[in-house]
Design a protein around this motif. Structure first.
Motif, PDB file in Angstrom:
ATOM      1  N   THR A 157      29.126 -12.378   7.243  1.00 23.46           N
ATOM      2  CA  THR A 157      30.022 -11.093   6.128  1.00 23.46           C
ATOM      3  C   THR A 157      29.146 -11.183   5.270  1.00 23.46           C
ATOM      4  O   THR A 157      28.358 -10.233   4.282  1.00 23.46           O
ATOM      5  CB  THR A 157      30.651 -11.056   5.084  1.00 23.46           C
ATOM      6  OG1 THR A 157      30.977 -12.270   4.778  1.00 23.46           O
ATOM      7  CG2 THR A 157      32.408 -11.319   6.297  1.00 23.46           C
ATOM      8  N   ARG A 165      32.058  -4.733   5.542  1.00 25.24           N
ATOM      9  CA  ARG A 165      32.653  -6.522   5.575  1.00 25.24           C
ATOM     10  C   ARG A 165      34.462  -5.545   5.625  1.00 25.24           C
ATOM     11  O   ARG A 165      34.827  -5.960   7.219  1.00 25.24           O
ATOM     12  CB  ARG A 165      33.060  -7.172   4.173  1.00 25.24           C
ATOM     13  CG  ARG A 165      31.780  -7.549   3.491  1.00 25.24           C
ATOM     14  CD  ARG A 165      32.052  -8.812   2.389  1.00 25.24           C
ATOM     15  NE  ARG A 165      33.127  -8.706   1.618  1.00 25.24           N
ATOM     16  CZ  ARG A 165      33.271  -9.359   1.253  1.00 25.24           C
ATOM     17  NH1 ARG A 165      32.929  -8.797   0.157  1.00 25.24           N
ATOM     18  NH2 ARG A 165      34.767  -9.883   1.125  1.00 25.24           N
ATOM     19  N   MET A 169      36.075  -6.771   9.443  1.00 23.42           N
ATOM     20  CA  MET A 169      36.916  -7.494   9.503  1.00 23.42           C
ATOM     21  C   MET A 169      38.538  -6.584  10.561  1.00 23.42           C
ATOM     22  O   MET A 169      38.821  -7.478  10.945  1.00 23.42           O
ATOM     23  CB  MET A 169      37.490  -7.410   8.466  1.00 23.42           C
ATOM     24  CG  MET A 169      37.124  -8.656   7.084  1.00 23.42           C
ATOM     25  SD  MET A 169      37.179 -10.306   8.581  1.00 23.42           S
ATOM     26  CE  MET A 169      35.181 -11.081   7.414  1.00 23.42           C
ATOM     27  N   ASP A 190      37.979 -12.493   2.931  1.00 24.97           N
ATOM     28  CA  ASP A 190      37.938 -12.103   3.780  1.00 24.97           C
ATOM     29  C   ASP A 190      39.163 -13.357   4.565  1.00 24.97           C
ATOM     30  O   ASP A 190      39.230 -12.678   5.410  1.00 24.97           O
ATOM     31  CB  ASP A 190      36.896 -12.720   4.361  1.00 24.97           C
ATOM     32  CG  ASP A 190      35.305 -11.893   4.023  1.00 24.97           C
ATOM     33  OD1 ASP A 190      35.508 -10.778   3.504  1.00 24.97           O
ATOM     34  OD2 ASP A 190      34.332 -11.937   4.501  1.00 24.97           O
TER      35      ASP A 190
END
Length: 269
Positions: A157, A165, A169, A190
């Motif tokens: 990321t 991001r 994900m 994250d």
């Protein structure tokens, strides 16, 4: 079913023990690898990709112990390092196709991935003319387009904005249904967002392996700035320090709800 097992794996880099007796087992699913700089994250990923040999211990692929020949592991895994070098003069899509051809991987997933990562318009642009975030997305498109059963991403990321991001994900969470995906990160959000499993490394040792929610929650206090040192937060014009205290808290301290960041810092301090 694809699996990788590490049995008491250590790796020495000169006088530094980069990985110290790691016992880990991985199957299909999404795993976040968390640790400070120098914790051993990149070393672990490189060993799992078959690019670095362990100093001691055993590595198993799909239940079979691997010997010195790591070609089966390299064929099964794609490793994206932090600093993948891309030819600045070559258009993005053309260069990814070149990399896929080197690995003898089909390019049928490339166009959908370029679209998903917002790179359709940039596909014919020389890589050197792209922003840092766009170059990172080109590298991610390559890694994902390889479509190997094992995907290893080192700080994927970095350089991405919050929306980028989130897109990455979302993709990783979907792809992990039938792939083994391990990614390293420094970004706690994250981990909280998608990873059902968290491995914490510190000084080459595995400190935690399991759900992020299983990390022991420390006692966290907010105290006035003059009473302690820690993470300063401001609210309603008042500044307080969020900290994990050793010993009894001062009378001014207020117990607050711990976060995953608090748990990680308490584990690795």
């Amino acid at each position: 079913m694809t699996s990788i097992e590490l049995w008491n794996v250590s790796k020495s880099l000169g006088r530094t023990l980069a990985l110290d007796g790691a016992d880990l087992s991985f199957g299909p699913g999404l795993v976040a690898l968390l640790g400070r700089n120098g914790a051993g994250k990149s070393t672990l990923l490189s060993i799992m990709a078959g690019l670095t040999a362990e100093t001691s211990g055993d590595l198993h692929l799909n239940g079979s112990r691997l010997k010195k020949d790591r070609r089966p592991l390299r064929a099964a895994a794609t490793f994206l390092p932090q600093d993948l070098r891309l030819d600045p003069a070559t258009p993005a899509a053309a260069y990814v196709r070149y990399l896929l051809d080197l690995r003898k991987r089909p390019d049928d997933q490339l166009e959908p991935l370029l679209a998903r990562f917002g790179l359709t318009e940039a596909a014919t642009t020389p890589i050197g003319e792209l922003s840092g975030g766009a170059r990172q997305r080109v590298a991610l498109a390559y890694a994902c387009a390889c479509d190997t059963p094992i995907l290893l991403l080192d700080e994927p990321t970095q350089g991405l904005d919050p929306w980028e991001r989130l897109t990455l994900m979302d993709y990783l969470a979907e792809a992990a249904a039938d792939k083994l995906i391990v990614y390293s990160t420094h970004i706690i959000s994250d981990v909280e967002a998608v990873a059902p499993r968290l491995v914490v490394l510190d000084r080459g040792q595995v400190l935690h392996d399991g759900p992020a929610g299983d990390l022991a929650a420390p006692l966290v206090h907010e105290v006035p700035v003059e009473d302690a040192r820690g993470l300063v937060t401001g609210r309603d014009g008042l500044y307080k320090v969020r900290c994990i205290l050793d010993g009894d808290p001062p009378e001014s301290a207020k117990l607050v709800e711990p976060t995953l960041t608090d748990a990680y810092l308490a584990l690795t301090r």
